[in-house]
Design a protein around this motif. Structure first.
Motif, PDB file in Angstrom:
ATOM      1  N   GLY A 144      -4.909 -15.540  -2.949  1.00  0.00           N
ATOM      2  CA  GLY A 144      -4.782 -16.068  -1.617  1.00  0.00           C
ATOM      3  C   GLY A 144      -4.219 -14.967  -0.878  1.00  0.00           C
ATOM      4  O   GLY A 144      -3.600 -14.045  -1.036  1.00  0.00           O
ATOM      5  N   TYR A 145      -4.493 -15.248   0.383  1.00  0.00           N
ATOM      6  CA  TYR A 145      -3.939 -14.407   1.523  1.00  0.00           C
ATOM      7  C   TYR A 145      -2.680 -14.590   1.918  1.00  0.00           C
ATOM      8  O   TYR A 145      -2.401 -15.776   2.592  1.00  0.00           O
ATOM      9  CB  TYR A 145      -4.973 -14.367   2.767  1.00  0.00           C
ATOM     10  CG  TYR A 145      -4.316 -13.489   3.910  1.00  0.00           C
ATOM     11  CD1 TYR A 145      -3.911 -14.020   5.119  1.00  0.00           C
ATOM     12  CD2 TYR A 145      -4.238 -12.032   3.807  1.00  0.00           C
ATOM     13  CE1 TYR A 145      -3.584 -13.382   6.014  1.00  0.00           C
ATOM     14  CE2 TYR A 145      -3.783 -11.441   4.956  1.00  0.00           C
ATOM     15  CZ  TYR A 145      -3.370 -11.994   5.909  1.00  0.00           C
ATOM     16  OH  TYR A 145      -2.887 -11.281   6.996  1.00  0.00           O
ATOM     17  N   SER A 146      -1.689 -13.830   1.971  1.00  0.00           N
ATOM     18  CA  SER A 146      -0.326 -13.658   2.668  1.00  0.00           C
ATOM     19  C   SER A 146       0.036 -12.461   3.301  1.00  0.00           C
ATOM     20  O   SER A 146       0.069 -11.523   2.487  1.00  0.00           O
ATOM     21  CB  SER A 146       0.674 -14.332   1.624  1.00  0.00           C
ATOM     22  OG  SER A 146       2.014 -14.038   2.183  1.00  0.00           O
ATOM     23  N   ALA A 147       0.090 -12.415   4.452  1.00  0.00           N
ATOM     24  CA  ALA A 147       0.438 -11.090   5.054  1.00  0.00           C
ATOM     25  C   ALA A 147       1.682 -10.540   4.518  1.00  0.00           C
ATOM     26  O   ALA A 147       1.695  -9.231   4.289  1.00  0.00           O
ATOM     27  CB  ALA A 147       0.624 -11.043   6.671  1.00  0.00           C
ATOM     28  N   GLY A 148       2.623 -11.258   4.531  1.00  0.00           N
ATOM     29  CA  GLY A 148       3.892 -10.924   3.942  1.00  0.00           C
ATOM     30  C   GLY A 148       3.795 -10.270   2.636  1.00  0.00           C
ATOM     31  O   GLY A 148       4.500  -9.152   2.146  1.00  0.00           O
ATOM     32  N   GLN A 149       3.117 -11.074   1.510  1.00  0.00           N
ATOM     33  CA  GLN A 149       2.832 -10.558   0.271  1.00  0.00           C
ATOM     34  C   GLN A 149       2.192  -9.462   0.039  1.00  0.00           C
ATOM     35  O   GLN A 149       2.485  -8.537  -0.767  1.00  0.00           O
ATOM     36  CB  GLN A 149       2.282 -11.848  -0.441  1.00  0.00           C
ATOM     37  CG  GLN A 149       2.324 -11.535  -2.009  1.00  0.00           C
ATOM     38  CD  GLN A 149       1.453 -12.744  -2.832  1.00  0.00           C
ATOM     39  OE1 GLN A 149       0.388 -12.953  -2.403  1.00  0.00           O
ATOM     40  NE2 GLN A 149       2.102 -13.151  -3.910  1.00  0.00           N
ATOM     41  N   TRP A 150       0.967  -9.252   0.683  1.00  0.00           N
ATOM     42  CA  TRP A 150       0.222  -8.239   0.625  1.00  0.00           C
ATOM     43  C   TRP A 150       1.020  -6.903   1.172  1.00  0.00           C
ATOM     44  O   TRP A 150       0.833  -5.748   0.454  1.00  0.00           O
ATOM     45  CB  TRP A 150      -1.008  -8.378   1.414  1.00  0.00           C
ATOM     46  CG  TRP A 150      -2.134  -9.412   1.032  1.00  0.00           C
ATOM     47  CD1 TRP A 150      -1.659 -10.191   0.026  1.00  0.00           C
ATOM     48  CD2 TRP A 150      -3.363  -9.367   1.079  1.00  0.00           C
ATOM     49  NE1 TRP A 150      -2.864 -10.905  -0.331  1.00  0.00           N
ATOM     50  CE2 TRP A 150      -4.030 -10.499   0.341  1.00  0.00           C
ATOM     51  CE3 TRP A 150      -4.222  -8.765   2.069  1.00  0.00           C
ATOM     52  CZ2 TRP A 150      -5.231 -11.033   0.219  1.00  0.00           C
ATOM     53  CZ3 TRP A 150      -5.464  -9.237   1.827  1.00  0.00           C
ATOM     54  CH2 TRP A 150      -5.967  -9.938   1.071  1.00  0.00           C
ATOM     55  N   THR A 151       1.619  -7.220   2.324  1.00  0.00           N
ATOM     56  CA  THR A 151       2.255  -5.994   2.882  1.00  0.00           C
ATOM     57  C   THR A 151       3.563  -5.531   1.861  1.00  0.00           C
ATOM     58  O   THR A 151       3.627  -4.254   1.559  1.00  0.00           O
ATOM     59  CB  THR A 151       3.170  -6.327   4.034  1.00  0.00           C
ATOM     60  OG1 THR A 151       2.138  -6.949   5.063  1.00  0.00           O
ATOM     61  CG2 THR A 151       4.095  -5.417   4.590  1.00  0.00           C
ATOM     62  N   SER A 152       4.033  -6.346   1.263  1.00  0.00           N
ATOM     63  CA  SER A 152       5.080  -6.065   0.229  1.00  0.00           C
ATOM     64  C   SER A 152       4.734  -5.214  -0.897  1.00  0.00           C
ATOM     65  O   SER A 152       5.198  -4.072  -1.458  1.00  0.00           O
ATOM     66  CB  SER A 152       5.983  -7.049  -0.253  1.00  0.00           C
ATOM     67  OG  SER A 152       6.720  -7.931   0.720  1.00  0.00           O
ATOM     68  N   TYR A 153       3.484  -5.680  -1.269  1.00  0.00           N
ATOM     69  CA  TYR A 153       3.052  -4.975  -2.464  1.00  0.00           C
ATOM     70  C   TYR A 153       2.389  -3.525  -2.186  1.00  0.00           C
ATOM     71  O   TYR A 153       2.430  -2.524  -2.963  1.00  0.00           O
ATOM     72  CB  TYR A 153       1.914  -5.748  -3.394  1.00  0.00           C
ATOM     73  CG  TYR A 153       2.539  -6.727  -4.473  1.00  0.00           C
ATOM     74  CD1 TYR A 153       3.273  -6.452  -5.588  1.00  0.00           C
ATOM     75  CD2 TYR A 153       2.769  -8.057  -3.889  1.00  0.00           C
ATOM     76  CE1 TYR A 153       3.721  -7.220  -6.359  1.00  0.00           C
ATOM     77  CE2 TYR A 153       3.420  -8.872  -4.876  1.00  0.00           C
ATOM     78  CZ  TYR A 153       3.656  -8.607  -6.244  1.00  0.00           C
ATOM     79  OH  TYR A 153       4.545  -9.538  -6.797  1.00  0.00           O
ATOM     80  N   LEU A 154       1.649  -3.582  -1.122  1.00  0.00           N
ATOM     81  CA  LEU A 154       1.142  -2.466  -0.763  1.00  0.00           C
ATOM     82  C   LEU A 154       1.926  -1.323  -0.219  1.00  0.00           C
ATOM     83  O   LEU A 154       2.113  -0.204  -0.528  1.00  0.00           O
ATOM     84  CB  LEU A 154       0.094  -2.502   0.576  1.00  0.00           C
ATOM     85  CG  LEU A 154      -1.200  -3.336   0.050  1.00  0.00           C
ATOM     86  CD1 LEU A 154      -1.790  -3.843   1.579  1.00  0.00           C
ATOM     87  CD2 LEU A 154      -2.001  -2.434  -0.403  1.00  0.00           C
ATOM     88  N   ASP A 155       3.259  -1.651   0.294  1.00  0.00           N
ATOM     89  CA  ASP A 155       4.319  -0.660   0.415  1.00  0.00           C
ATOM     90  C   ASP A 155       4.939  -0.175  -0.863  1.00  0.00           C
ATOM     91  O   ASP A 155       5.213   0.916  -0.899  1.00  0.00           O
ATOM     92  CB  ASP A 155       5.521  -1.579   1.077  1.00  0.00           C
ATOM     93  CG  ASP A 155       5.096  -1.967   2.671  1.00  0.00           C
ATOM     94  OD1 ASP A 155       4.335  -1.403   3.145  1.00  0.00           O
ATOM     95  OD2 ASP A 155       5.915  -2.592   3.144  1.00  0.00           O
ATOM     96  N   ALA A 156       5.042  -1.217  -1.848  1.00  0.00           N
ATOM     97  CA  ALA A 156       5.618  -0.514  -2.907  1.00  0.00           C
ATOM     98  C   ALA A 156       4.789   0.169  -3.721  1.00  0.00           C
ATOM     99  O   ALA A 156       5.152   1.112  -4.637  1.00  0.00           O
ATOM    100  CB  ALA A 156       5.831  -1.887  -3.975  1.00  0.00           C
ATOM    101  N   ALA A 157       3.124   0.089  -3.567  1.00  0.00           N
ATOM    102  CA  ALA A 157       2.402   1.027  -4.149  1.00  0.00           C
ATOM    103  C   ALA A 157       2.191   2.379  -3.621  1.00  0.00           C
ATOM    104  O   ALA A 157       1.748   3.259  -4.047  1.00  0.00           O
ATOM    105  CB  ALA A 157       1.081   0.374  -4.164  1.00  0.00           C
ATOM    106  N   GLY A 158       2.701   2.466  -2.257  1.00  0.00           N
ATOM    107  CA  GLY A 158       2.890   3.762  -1.653  1.00  0.00           C
ATOM    108  C   GLY A 158       2.098   3.851  -0.629  1.00  0.00           C
ATOM    109  O   GLY A 158       1.774   5.070   0.130  1.00  0.00           O
ATOM    110  N   TYR A 159       1.209   2.952  -0.122  1.00  0.00           N
ATOM    111  CA  TYR A 159       0.162   3.009   1.003  1.00  0.00           C
ATOM    112  C   TYR A 159       1.038   3.087   2.381  1.00  0.00           C
ATOM    113  O   TYR A 159       2.028   2.530   2.374  1.00  0.00           O
ATOM    114  CB  TYR A 159      -0.669   1.868   1.007  1.00  0.00           C
ATOM    115  CG  TYR A 159      -1.792   1.734   0.105  1.00  0.00           C
ATOM    116  CD1 TYR A 159      -2.872   2.691   0.345  1.00  0.00           C
ATOM    117  CD2 TYR A 159      -1.466   1.115  -1.316  1.00  0.00           C
ATOM    118  CE1 TYR A 159      -3.763   2.741  -0.709  1.00  0.00           C
ATOM    119  CE2 TYR A 159      -2.676   1.305  -2.319  1.00  0.00           C
ATOM    120  CZ  TYR A 159      -3.735   2.017  -1.950  1.00  0.00           C
ATOM    121  OH  TYR A 159      -4.886   2.106  -2.781  1.00  0.00           O
ATOM    122  N   PRO A 160       0.657   3.860   3.083  1.00  0.00           N
ATOM    123  CA  PRO A 160       1.146   4.186   4.499  1.00  0.00           C
ATOM    124  C   PRO A 160       1.108   2.925   5.384  1.00  0.00           C
ATOM    125  O   PRO A 160       0.288   2.355   5.218  1.00  0.00           O
ATOM    126  CB  PRO A 160       0.229   5.341   5.399  1.00  0.00           C
ATOM    127  CG  PRO A 160      -1.073   5.154   4.643  1.00  0.00           C
ATOM    128  CD  PRO A 160      -0.710   4.694   3.150  1.00  0.00           C
TER     129      PRO A 160
END
Length: 208
Positions: A144-160
């Protein structure tokens, strides 16, 4: 010294640990469940997460994907190599459209797999999920889409946090999750030759 936190108020160390262990973050997600028989239907309920190890299907590498990766800055290319991002979605899916817009605005290089009606079993085999959209960051599955969840995981993966895509970057073309079956050739029966025409009778009194 107080513990550093991100802009969502979650400790950075916990985010990194959650990403490494594959733990879901508690968020509300837009989703599109896949029903029995592989058809995709709308619902306002989020199915429970399937237990067990999630194995990703092999994703064919196309020329457009290789060309897109070659144009990325070095650091971003390294992140993509460690945690490639794949979006599973389809047209007419509100969460899928919102997810695409989020990834493009943030400048996340991603591959898209198009899930057509009837591909529900293939989607579950690929991601362990039964709803759309599905975002895979490395081996981590976000349902599912959740901006907060996607942001958290992309941040943790190291994406700018801001786009670092070069000017003129061309995203890879979406690929179908299930390749279309080749059409079965139709066998055409040969046309029989026309029947032989008998010669007209000879005139009376003439013999051959």
């Amino acid at each position: 010294m107080g513990q550093r936190s991100d802009f969502n108020g979650r400790p950075i160390r916990l985010l990194a640990l959650g990403f490494a262990l594959g733990l879901p973050l508690s968020t509300t997600a837009q989703h599109k469940p896949v029903g029995p028989g592989g058809t995709v239907s709308h619902s306002d309920r989020q199915p429970g997460r399937a237990p067990g190890k999630v194995e990703q299907m092999d994703t064919p590498t196309t020329v457009s994907q290789l060309s897109a990766a070659a144009t990325l800055p070095f650091e971003l290319r390294q992140t993509v190599g460690r945690y490639p991002v794949t979006l599973y979605g389809q047209k007419g899916c509100e969460g899928c459209d919102a997810g695409r817009q989020y990834l493009r605005q943030r400048g996340i290089p991603y591959h898209e797999r198009v899930v057509n009606d009837g591909d529900g079993e293939a989607l579950e085999r690929a991601t362990g999920a039964k709803q759309l959209p599905v975002l895979m960051i490395g081996s981590q599955v976000l349902r599912g889409y959740s901006a907060g969840q996607w942001t958290s995981y992309l941040d943790a993966a190291g994406y700018p946090k801001q786009s670092r895509l070069p000017a003129g970057y061309a995203a890879p073309e979406p690929m179908p999750l299930v390749a279309a079956a080749a059409p079965v050739p139709t066998t055409v029966a040969p046309t029989p030759p026309p029947p032989a025409v008998a010669p007209p009778p000879a005139p009376s009194g003439i013999r051959f």
